[in-house]
Design an enzyme around this catalytic site. Structure first.
Site, PDB file in Angstrom:
ATOM      1  N   HIS A 106       0.856  -1.189   0.000  1.00 21.74           N
ATOM      2  CA  HIS A 106       0.000   0.000   0.000  1.00 21.74           C
ATOM      3  C   HIS A 106       0.889   1.234   0.000  1.00 21.74           C
ATOM      4  O   HIS A 106       1.652   1.478   0.934  1.00 21.74           O
ATOM      5  CB  HIS A 106      -0.897   0.002   1.235  1.00 21.74           C
ATOM      6  CG  HIS A 106      -1.728   1.245   1.370  1.00 21.74           C
ATOM      7  ND1 HIS A 106      -2.698   1.594   0.458  1.00 21.74           N
ATOM      8  CD2 HIS A 106      -1.720   2.219   2.301  1.00 21.74           C
ATOM      9  CE1 HIS A 106      -3.260   2.732   0.825  1.00 21.74           C
ATOM     10  NE2 HIS A 106      -2.674   3.133   1.943  1.00 21.74           N
TER      11      HIS A 106
ATOM     12  N   GLY B 193       3.018   5.054   4.115  1.00 17.24           N
ATOM     13  CA  GLY B 193       2.467   5.739   5.275  1.00 17.24           C
ATOM     14  C   GLY B 193       1.039   5.301   5.516  1.00 17.24           C
ATOM     15  O   GLY B 193       0.409   4.658   4.668  1.00 17.24           O
ATOM     16  N   LYS B 194       0.513   5.655   6.693  1.00 15.60           N
ATOM     17  CA  LYS B 194      -0.846   5.274   7.033  1.00 15.60           C
ATOM     18  C   LYS B 194      -1.851   5.975   6.130  1.00 15.60           C
ATOM     19  O   LYS B 194      -1.575   7.029   5.546  1.00 15.60           O
ATOM     20  CB  LYS B 194      -1.144   5.602   8.497  1.00 15.60           C
ATOM     21  CG  LYS B 194      -0.337   4.758   9.485  1.00 15.60           C
ATOM     22  CD  LYS B 194      -0.709   5.088  10.918  1.00 15.60           C
ATOM     23  CE  LYS B 194       0.068   4.232  11.898  1.00 15.60           C
ATOM     24  NZ  LYS B 194      -0.260   4.546  13.312  1.00 15.60           N
ATOM     25  N   SER B 195      -3.028   5.397   6.029  1.00 19.23           N
ATOM     26  CA  SER B 195      -4.077   5.960   5.194  1.00 19.23           C
ATOM     27  C   SER B 195      -4.448   7.364   5.673  1.00 19.23           C
ATOM     28  O   SER B 195      -4.635   7.593   6.874  1.00 19.23           O
ATOM     29  CB  SER B 195      -5.312   5.047   5.225  1.00 19.23           C
ATOM     30  OG  SER B 195      -6.328   5.556   4.409  1.00 19.23           O
ATOM     31  N   GLY B 196      -4.530   8.307   4.733  1.00 21.86           N
ATOM     32  CA  GLY B 196      -4.908   9.676   5.057  1.00 21.86           C
ATOM     33  C   GLY B 196      -3.757  10.583   5.421  1.00 21.86           C
ATOM     34  O   GLY B 196      -3.973  11.754   5.735  1.00 21.86           O
ATOM     35  N   VAL B 197      -2.515  10.099   5.370  1.00 25.29           N
ATOM     36  CA  VAL B 197      -1.371  10.918   5.753  1.00 25.29           C
ATOM     37  C   VAL B 197      -0.993  11.924   4.659  1.00 25.29           C
ATOM     38  O   VAL B 197      -0.284  12.899   4.906  1.00 25.29           O
ATOM     39  CB  VAL B 197      -0.160  10.028   6.117  1.00 25.29           C
ATOM     40  CG1 VAL B 197       0.506   9.478   4.870  1.00 25.29           C
ATOM     41  CG2 VAL B 197       0.837  10.789   6.993  1.00 25.29           C
TER      42      VAL B 197
ATOM     43  N   LYS C 134      -0.295  10.792   1.024  1.00 28.33           N
ATOM     44  CA  LYS C 134       0.556  10.196  -0.018  1.00 28.33           C
ATOM     45  C   LYS C 134       0.105  10.617  -1.417  1.00 28.33           C
ATOM     46  O   LYS C 134       0.918  11.045  -2.245  1.00 28.33           O
ATOM     47  CB  LYS C 134       0.540   8.667   0.108  1.00 28.33           C
ATOM     48  CG  LYS C 134       1.075   8.140   1.429  1.00 28.33           C
ATOM     49  CD  LYS C 134       1.138   6.634   1.443  1.00 28.33           C
ATOM     50  CE  LYS C 134      -0.223   5.978   1.316  1.00 28.33           C
ATOM     51  NZ  LYS C 134      -1.095   6.258   2.485  1.00 28.33           N
ATOM     52  N   SER C 135      -1.190  10.475  -1.685  1.00 27.03           N
ATOM     53  CA  SER C 135      -1.699  10.783  -3.028  1.00 27.03           C
ATOM     54  C   SER C 135      -1.607  12.272  -3.331  1.00 27.03           C
ATOM     55  O   SER C 135      -1.285  12.679  -4.453  1.00 27.03           O
ATOM     56  CB  SER C 135      -3.151  10.307  -3.166  1.00 27.03           C
ATOM     57  OG  SER C 135      -3.238   8.903  -3.019  1.00 27.03           O
TER      58      SER C 135
ATOM     59  N   ASP D 276      -1.973   4.021  -4.527  1.00 25.42           N
ATOM     60  CA  ASP D 276      -2.747   3.177  -3.612  1.00 25.42           C
ATOM     61  C   ASP D 276      -2.190   1.761  -3.487  1.00 25.42           C
ATOM     62  O   ASP D 276      -1.903   1.296  -2.385  1.00 25.42           O
ATOM     63  CB  ASP D 276      -4.222   3.119  -4.027  1.00 25.42           C
ATOM     64  CG  ASP D 276      -5.074   2.497  -2.937  1.00 25.42           C
ATOM     65  OD1 ASP D 276      -4.999   2.975  -1.785  1.00 25.42           O
ATOM     66  OD2 ASP D 276      -5.805   1.539  -3.218  1.00 25.42           O
TER      67      ASP D 276
ATOM     68  N   GLU E 234      -6.293   8.935  -6.557  1.00 19.76           N
ATOM     69  CA  GLU E 234      -7.456   9.229  -5.719  1.00 19.76           C
ATOM     70  C   GLU E 234      -7.115  10.366  -4.750  1.00 19.76           C
ATOM     71  O   GLU E 234      -6.191  10.254  -3.942  1.00 19.76           O
ATOM     72  CB  GLU E 234      -7.885   7.991  -4.923  1.00 19.76           C
ATOM     73  CG  GLU E 234      -9.087   8.261  -4.029  1.00 19.76           C
ATOM     74  CD  GLU E 234      -9.263   7.216  -2.936  1.00 19.76           C
ATOM     75  OE1 GLU E 234     -10.119   7.424  -2.056  1.00 19.76           O
ATOM     76  OE2 GLU E 234      -8.518   6.214  -2.945  1.00 19.76           O
TER      77      GLU E 234
ATOM     78  N   ARG F 161      18.532  14.477  12.122  1.00 19.81           N
ATOM     79  CA  ARG F 161      18.705  15.846  11.643  1.00 19.81           C
ATOM     80  C   ARG F 161      19.968  16.025  10.796  1.00 19.81           C
ATOM     81  O   ARG F 161      20.163  17.075  10.187  1.00 19.81           O
ATOM     82  CB  ARG F 161      18.739  16.808  12.831  1.00 19.81           C
ATOM     83  CG  ARG F 161      17.460  16.773  13.659  1.00 19.81           C
ATOM     84  CD  ARG F 161      17.481  17.785  14.792  1.00 19.81           C
ATOM     85  NE  ARG F 161      17.544  19.162  14.282  1.00 19.81           N
ATOM     86  CZ  ARG F 161      17.529  20.229  15.093  1.00 19.81           C
ATOM     87  NH1 ARG F 161      17.472  20.069  16.413  1.00 19.81           N
ATOM     88  NH2 ARG F 161      17.596  21.440  14.593  1.00 19.81           N
TER      89      ARG F 161
END
Length: 312
Positions: free
Chosen positions: A138, A153-157, A159-160, A177, A202, A243
């Site tokens: 994913h 990364g987690k859904s909604g972070v 990426k798209s 996706d 998406e 850093r």
């Protein structure tokens, strides 16, 4: 379901079917091929029957030296139950006994006009690509300055949305996706998009958009070798982030390790620019230019020069 069947080879290399048509749907399970020279001489103790058998001028010239009965016996042994197919190169004439045995045991016999060595090389490359170990991850895969960057990364972070900004900046989208990844070599991972969502992106609140239609054919590509992974995560105040860039994490996909960078996400950070610079810096490191190491070396020299002689 088999990834490759004998019929696929016929279509890919424009092979001529000579016999054994009933076996065209036999599965091919290995990318290794065999040139059965010893088998032609009668030694079948270690015959790799599960491989595609390729016969050239040498093997067929030897067959002509055998009498009809012996020739038919060798051909019947060559046509095993698990043999996916036999290919004759150079457009050579095929003995009648060969076709007879192929029809009897339903082993496809095909002919190619190509030279044996060149055909063997092309066939091996094709089978290794098709039969390579695969997985799905994913994430988003983007080609940035020639570097295949896998964004996870987690859904909604975001990426798209980041991928959309990268496409607007002139980079190319490979997959959104779901990224299908195959290991074509011990250190080579190639990613592509599933056919159903190819060229699609998406965006929450906007819906599904077709990147190729909106931005042109130059904004997408079919597949790309993956060399860098960037993991997006929400900013954690309690976590210490790198850093300087001296530490280099690795991510293992199938049997191959690639460089992994973790980028914290919070309002005000331009992720597209950060990822773009990360890809350029990754290229510089592969060329032998490491800014973090150069800075550390200069810092060590400054500290060393500033130490008073009485403390040395």
């Amino acid at each position: 379901m088999a990834k490759v069947r004998t019929k696929d080879l016929m279509e890919k290399f424009n092979l001529e079917l000579v016999g054994g048509e009933e076996g065209l749907h036999r599965p091919i399970t290995t990318s290794d091929i065999s040139r059965p020279g010893l088998e032609m001489a009668g030694y079948f103790n270690y015959y790799p029957a599960e491989r595609i058998q390729v016969l050239g001028k040498t093997e067929l010239s030897f067959l002509e030296l055998l009498d009809k009965t012996e020739r038919l016996s060798r051909m019947e042994k060559l046509c095993a139950d698990i043999t996916p197919g036999i290919i004759i190169t150079r457009g050579l004439e095929i003995p009648d006994e060969f076709v007879e045995a192929a029809d009897r045991y339903a082993v496809p016999v095909m002919r190619s006009p190509m030279k044996t060595t060149r055909f063997s090389s092309r066939l091996t490359n094709y089978l290794e690509s098709k039969l390579a170990p695969t997985t799905a991850i994913h994430g988003v895969l983007v080609d940035i300055y020639g570097v295949g960057v896998l964004i996870t990364g987690k859904s909604g972070v975001g990426k798209s949305e980041t991928a959309l900004e990268l496409v607007k900046r002139g980079h190319r989208l490979v997959a959104d996706d779901c990224v299908e990844i195959r290991q074509e070599d011990m250190d080579t991972l190639v990613g592509n998009s599933p056919d159903l969502i190819e060229h699609l992106l998406e965006i929450r609140g906007l819906g599904i958009i077709n990147v190729m239609t909106l931005f042109g054919a130059g904004a997408v590509r079919t597949n790309k070798r993956i060399t860098l992974c960037i993991d997006l995560e929400l900013w954690d105040k309690a976590k210490q982030y790198d850093r300087l860039g001296l530490e280099e994490d690795k991510m293992k996909i199938i049997d191959t390790e690639i460089t992994k960078l973790t980028i914290p996400v919070r309002p005000g950070r331009n992720l597209a620019v950060i990822i773009e610079v990360a890809a350029m810096n990754f290229r510089l490191k592969r060329m032998g230019v490491n800014a973090a190491e150069q800075f550390t070396s200069k810092l060590a020299n400054v500290i060393e020069d500033s130490v008073p002689e009485e403390f040395e």
